[in-house]
Write an enzyme that holds these catalytic residues in place. Sequence first.
Site, short mmCIF file in Angstrom:
data_model
loop_
_atom_site.label_atom_id
_atom_site.label_comp_id
_atom_site.label_asym_id
_atom_site.label_seq_id
_atom_site.Cartn_x
_atom_site.Cartn_y
_atom_site.Cartn_z
N GLY A 13 38.06 29.68 45.65
CA GLY A 13 36.84 30.36 45.19
C GLY A 13 35.95 29.41 44.43
O GLY A 13 35.53 29.70 43.30
N VAL A 59 41.42 34.57 50.67
CA VAL A 59 42.60 34.76 49.81
C VAL A 59 43.27 36.12 50.01
O VAL A 59 44.33 36.37 49.43
CB VAL A 59 42.27 34.54 48.31
CG1 VAL A 59 41.75 33.14 48.05
CG2 VAL A 59 41.32 35.60 47.77
N SER A 137 40.61 37.40 33.05
CA SER A 137 39.36 37.83 32.40
C SER A 137 39.74 38.47 31.07
O SER A 137 40.91 38.85 30.88
CB SER A 137 38.66 38.86 33.29
OG SER A 137 37.51 39.37 32.65
N TYR A 151 38.86 46.67 38.61
CA TYR A 151 38.78 45.23 38.30
C TYR A 151 39.70 44.89 37.12
O TYR A 151 40.46 43.91 37.17
CB TYR A 151 37.33 44.86 37.98
CG TYR A 151 37.15 43.44 37.52
CD1 TYR A 151 37.18 42.39 38.43
CD2 TYR A 151 36.96 43.15 36.17
CE1 TYR A 151 37.01 41.08 38.01
CE2 TYR A 151 36.79 41.83 35.74
CZ TYR A 151 36.82 40.81 36.67
OH TYR A 151 36.67 39.52 36.25
N1 LIG Z 1 31.23 35.43 35.82
C1 LIG Z 1 31.89 36.00 34.81
O1 LIG Z 1 31.28 36.33 33.79
C2 LIG Z 1 33.38 36.24 34.89
C3 LIG Z 1 34.06 36.61 33.72
C4 LIG Z 1 35.44 36.76 33.73
C5 LIG Z 1 36.14 36.52 34.91
N2 LIG Z 1 35.47 36.17 36.04
C6 LIG Z 1 36.29 35.89 37.22
O2 LIG Z 1 36.05 34.54 37.59
C7 LIG Z 1 36.17 34.36 38.99
C8 LIG Z 1 34.89 33.75 39.53
O3 LIG Z 1 33.79 34.51 39.14
P1 LIG Z 1 32.30 34.04 39.44
O4 LIG Z 1 31.41 34.75 38.49
O5 LIG Z 1 32.25 32.58 39.49
O6 LIG Z 1 32.10 34.68 40.90
P2 LIG Z 1 31.11 34.27 42.08
O7 LIG Z 1 30.92 35.50 42.89
O8 LIG Z 1 29.88 33.59 41.56
O9 LIG Z 1 31.99 33.20 42.91
C9 LIG Z 1 33.21 33.58 43.51
C10 LIG Z 1 33.57 32.64 44.64
O10 LIG Z 1 34.74 33.18 45.28
C11 LIG Z 1 34.54 33.20 46.68
N3 LIG Z 1 35.31 34.26 47.32
C12 LIG Z 1 35.03 35.59 47.34
N4 LIG Z 1 35.93 36.25 48.10
C13 LIG Z 1 36.80 35.31 48.58
C14 LIG Z 1 37.93 35.37 49.44
N5 LIG Z 1 38.35 36.53 49.98
N6 LIG Z 1 38.60 34.23 49.70
C15 LIG Z 1 38.16 33.04 49.18
N7 LIG Z 1 37.09 32.92 48.39
C16 LIG Z 1 36.41 34.05 48.08
C17 LIG Z 1 33.04 33.39 46.87
O11 LIG Z 1 32.60 32.97 48.14
C18 LIG Z 1 32.48 32.55 45.72
O12 LIG Z 1 32.30 31.20 46.10
C19 LIG Z 1 36.50 35.73 39.53
O13 LIG Z 1 37.92 35.83 39.60
C20 LIG Z 1 35.97 36.67 38.46
O14 LIG Z 1 36.64 37.88 38.47
C21 LIG Z 1 34.11 36.03 36.06
#
Ligand SMILES: NC(=O)c1ccc[n+]([C@@H]2O[C@H](COP(=O)([O-])OP(=O)(O)OC[C@H]3O[C@@H](n4cnc5c(N)ncnc54)[C@H](O)[C@@H]3O)[C@@H](O)[C@H]2O)c1
Length: 251
Positions: A13, A59, A137, A151
């Site tokens: 990801g 994934v 998270s 989530y």
């Molecule tokens: N952004 C936040 O504030 C935040 C806070 C806490 C936790 N998170 C967690 O951090 C992680 C990343 O978040 P983000 O904000 O960077 O998200 P994002 O949506 O900007 O990026 C996520 C990436 O994962 C990829 N992805 C999605 N489904 C997939 C799959 N089935 N197989 C492989 N790759 C896949 C997407 O193509 C993308 O490149 C996630 O697990 C999210 O739950 C985010």
Amino acid sequence: MQRLDGQGAIVAGSARGFGRGIATVLASEGARVAIADVDLEAASRTAAELGGIAIEVDVTSRSSLRDMAARALAEFGRLDILAANAGIYPTALIDEIDERAWDRVNDLNAKGAFFALQACVPAMRERGYGRVVLTSSITGPITGHPGYAHYGASKAAMLGFMRSAAVELATSGVTVNAVMPGNVKTPGLDEAGEEHQRQMMASIPMQDFADPADIGWAVRFLASPEARYITGQTLIVDGGQVLPETPEALS
Ligand SMILES: NC(=O)c1ccc[n+]([C@@H]2O[C@H](COP(=O)([O-])OP(=O)(O)OC[C@H]3O[C@@H](n4cnc5c(N)ncnc54)[C@H](O)[C@@H]3O)[C@@H](O)[C@H]2O)c1
């Protein structure tokens, strides 16, 4: 802290968002990075920028994760680091969450991270060295928010399996830890909308969102050789968001 020169790292990801931040930091520290993502086009762009390789992976598929691990191992000759970061965070209120929506979020976030670990650990165990860092998270394990029941459950589940995996792998040289981000400036956060971001900002003592690299450096620490005696633990990276005992403490 030693650089990561020569180490092989997979960041699942990481085409965009803070997976990209994690990969950027690991690459800047000398690791060879695999940008593993369902979006191959974006992953290829990121990989070209960082000097890494792009691997298409979904994934939610165990066989796809096995292919990812095999491909990275073939390219790098070794697998030192897995950052299991792929995740989604659609919002839905309790009455709206049907079985499909529940399964989609939990399959991708929790089951996906588990099977990524399962695919990568054999190569790590064989060499007696590995660092697995999961992206959980604060939402779920610590905090709650309307719309995030499915989530939050998925992110708490990740910590549940992490602790048992850490104990199971404790004598193998493989550690398993997790980062718990608060709110990070990513395309995913943008998509959550302005009102969501306004509410979140109001609850963060530092009055700032994290940069993707802030998560990257936390992962880099847990993924370092020096973190060898830390396993089954969590590192909160949230600008103090979980700390205030009352809303007044923020003013
Ligand atoms: N952004 C936040 O504030 C935040 C806070 C806490 C936790 N998170 C967690 O951090 C992680 C990343 O978040 P983000 O904000 O960077 O998200 P994002 O949506 O900007 O990026 C996520 C990436 O994962 C990829 N992805 C999605 N489904 C997939 C799959 N089935 N197989 C492989 N790759 C896949 C997407 O193509 C993308 O490149 C996630 O697990 C999210 O739950 C985010």
